[in-house]
Motif scaffolding. Structure first.
Motif, PDB file in Angstrom:
ATOM      1  N   TYR A   1      70.264  35.726 -38.889  1.00 11.82           N
ATOM      2  CA  TYR A   1      69.082  36.343 -39.491  1.00 11.82           C
ATOM      3  C   TYR A   1      68.281  37.030 -38.397  1.00 11.82           C
ATOM      4  O   TYR A   1      68.457  36.745 -37.212  1.00 11.82           O
TER       5      TYR A   1
ATOM      6  N   THR B   1      69.866  43.293 -41.732  1.00 17.80           N
ATOM      7  CA  THR B   1      69.645  42.257 -40.718  1.00 17.80           C
ATOM      8  C   THR B   1      69.755  42.843 -39.314  1.00 17.80           C
ATOM      9  O   THR B   1      68.922  42.566 -38.444  1.00 17.80           O
TER      10      THR B   1
ATOM     11  N   VAL C   1      76.979  41.175 -39.681  1.00 17.70           N
ATOM     12  CA  VAL C   1      75.778  40.864 -40.470  1.00 17.70           C
ATOM     13  C   VAL C   1      75.462  42.098 -41.307  1.00 17.70           C
ATOM     14  O   VAL C   1      75.876  43.210 -40.969  1.00 17.70           O
TER      15      VAL C   1
ATOM     16  N   GLN D   1      66.465  43.273 -36.672  1.00 23.45           N
ATOM     17  CA  GLN D   1      66.424  42.665 -35.347  1.00 23.45           C
ATOM     18  C   GLN D   1      66.178  43.720 -34.271  1.00 23.45           C
ATOM     19  O   GLN D   1      65.450  43.478 -33.309  1.00 23.45           O
TER      20      GLN D   1
END
Length: 274
Positions: free
Chosen positions: A140, A17, A13, A21
């Motif tokens: 995401y 992203t 990713v 997270q």
């Protein structure tokens, strides 16, 4: 004595992203094994509750440096002594390498034995793998905090020396005798499994055990079964003796008769041969 753990993993990713997270500290229990709760106390303070190997630990931690898309560094301020940093490095437009560096102080018998078995290192590696699956499956971030903490102050990788508030606390909060016993059992099970896995790979050498001087070894005793007290033992029964081949025996009431050849030669005296 402190222990350092360094692990890394590549996640598919973008770096933003992955970083976003990771800033969702209260989501850590979703991918960090043993972490029961992370409670956000402020932009740069957290309270942790973890249980690994049956031992429950609690501590407060402060973010010493946080730079968006690059780094989060922390150190404990109370409870379990630990510190470290996680860094994010782009590996392409849709790939990121996550580097984790951790230093901690194992406390008590359970954690010291677990430290020698590398349990925390394996746990950190497993946590990164679960983080990879989580973020790649989602595609995401579940949230984001784009603020910064001491962005222009490079603290490097904090060590347990930076966890000044936690020294001497020994992480006593939440530790029970039952939890410690469970932790000892878990560690002992791992050690037994490792010993069983390696014992079959090499021939065991057997050596006589040396005894200290003056120690007398016990002698083996053969136990002969005795007849019951009320049993009648008879000694007047004679077992008939088989006759030698080629001989005849006459009956006798005096005992067992010796075999006699037809020519009268007695083999027990020396006449003849078999």
């Amino acid at each position: 004595m402190t222990t350092k753990v360094e692990k890394s993993i590549q996640v598919d990713v973008p770096v933003t992203t992955a970083y976003n997270q990771w800033t969702q500290f209260e989501d850590f229990p979703h991918f960090m094994g043993g972490v029961k709760e992370v409670r956000q106390l402020g932009d740069d303070r957290m309270h942790w509750v973890a249980e690994i190997g049956g031992v429950k630990r609690e501590w407060d931690a402060a973010v010493l440096e946080q730079v968006p898309d690059q780094k989060v560094a922390w150190a404990a301020t109370s409870g379990a002594t630990n510190a470290g940093a996680v860094r994010f490095q782009p590996a392409g437009p849709n790939s990121t390498i996550v580097y984790l560096e951790l230093e901690y102080e194992p406390e008590g018998l359970v954690e010291q034995v677990g430290d020698k078995l590398g349990i925390v290192g394996r746990q950190a590696e497993s946590d990164l793998e679960r983080f990879k699956r989580l973020i790649e499956d989602q595609g995401y971030a579940s949230g984001a905090w784009r603020g910064s903490v001491n962005e222009h102050l490079d603290v490097g990788t904090p060590t347990t020396g930076d966890a000044y508030g936690s020294h001497g606390d020994k992480g006593k909060a939440g530790v029970s005798g039952k939890a410690v016993a469970a932790g000892v059992a878990a560690v002992a099970g791992v050690a037994a499994a490792a010993a069983a896995a390696t014992s079959g790979s090499r021939e065991q050498e057997t050596r006589p055990v040396e005894q200290p001087e003056g120690v007398v070894q016990p002698q083996e005793v053969t136990v002969v079964e005795q007849p019951p007290p009320d049993a009648v033992v008879r000694d007047d029964v004679l077992v008939p003796e088989s006759d030698p081949e080629g001989y005849t025996a006459t009956s006798s009431t005096e005992g067992v008769e010796r075999g006699v050849r037809p020519d009268g030669d007695d083999p027990m005296i020396g006449g003849g041969s078999r």
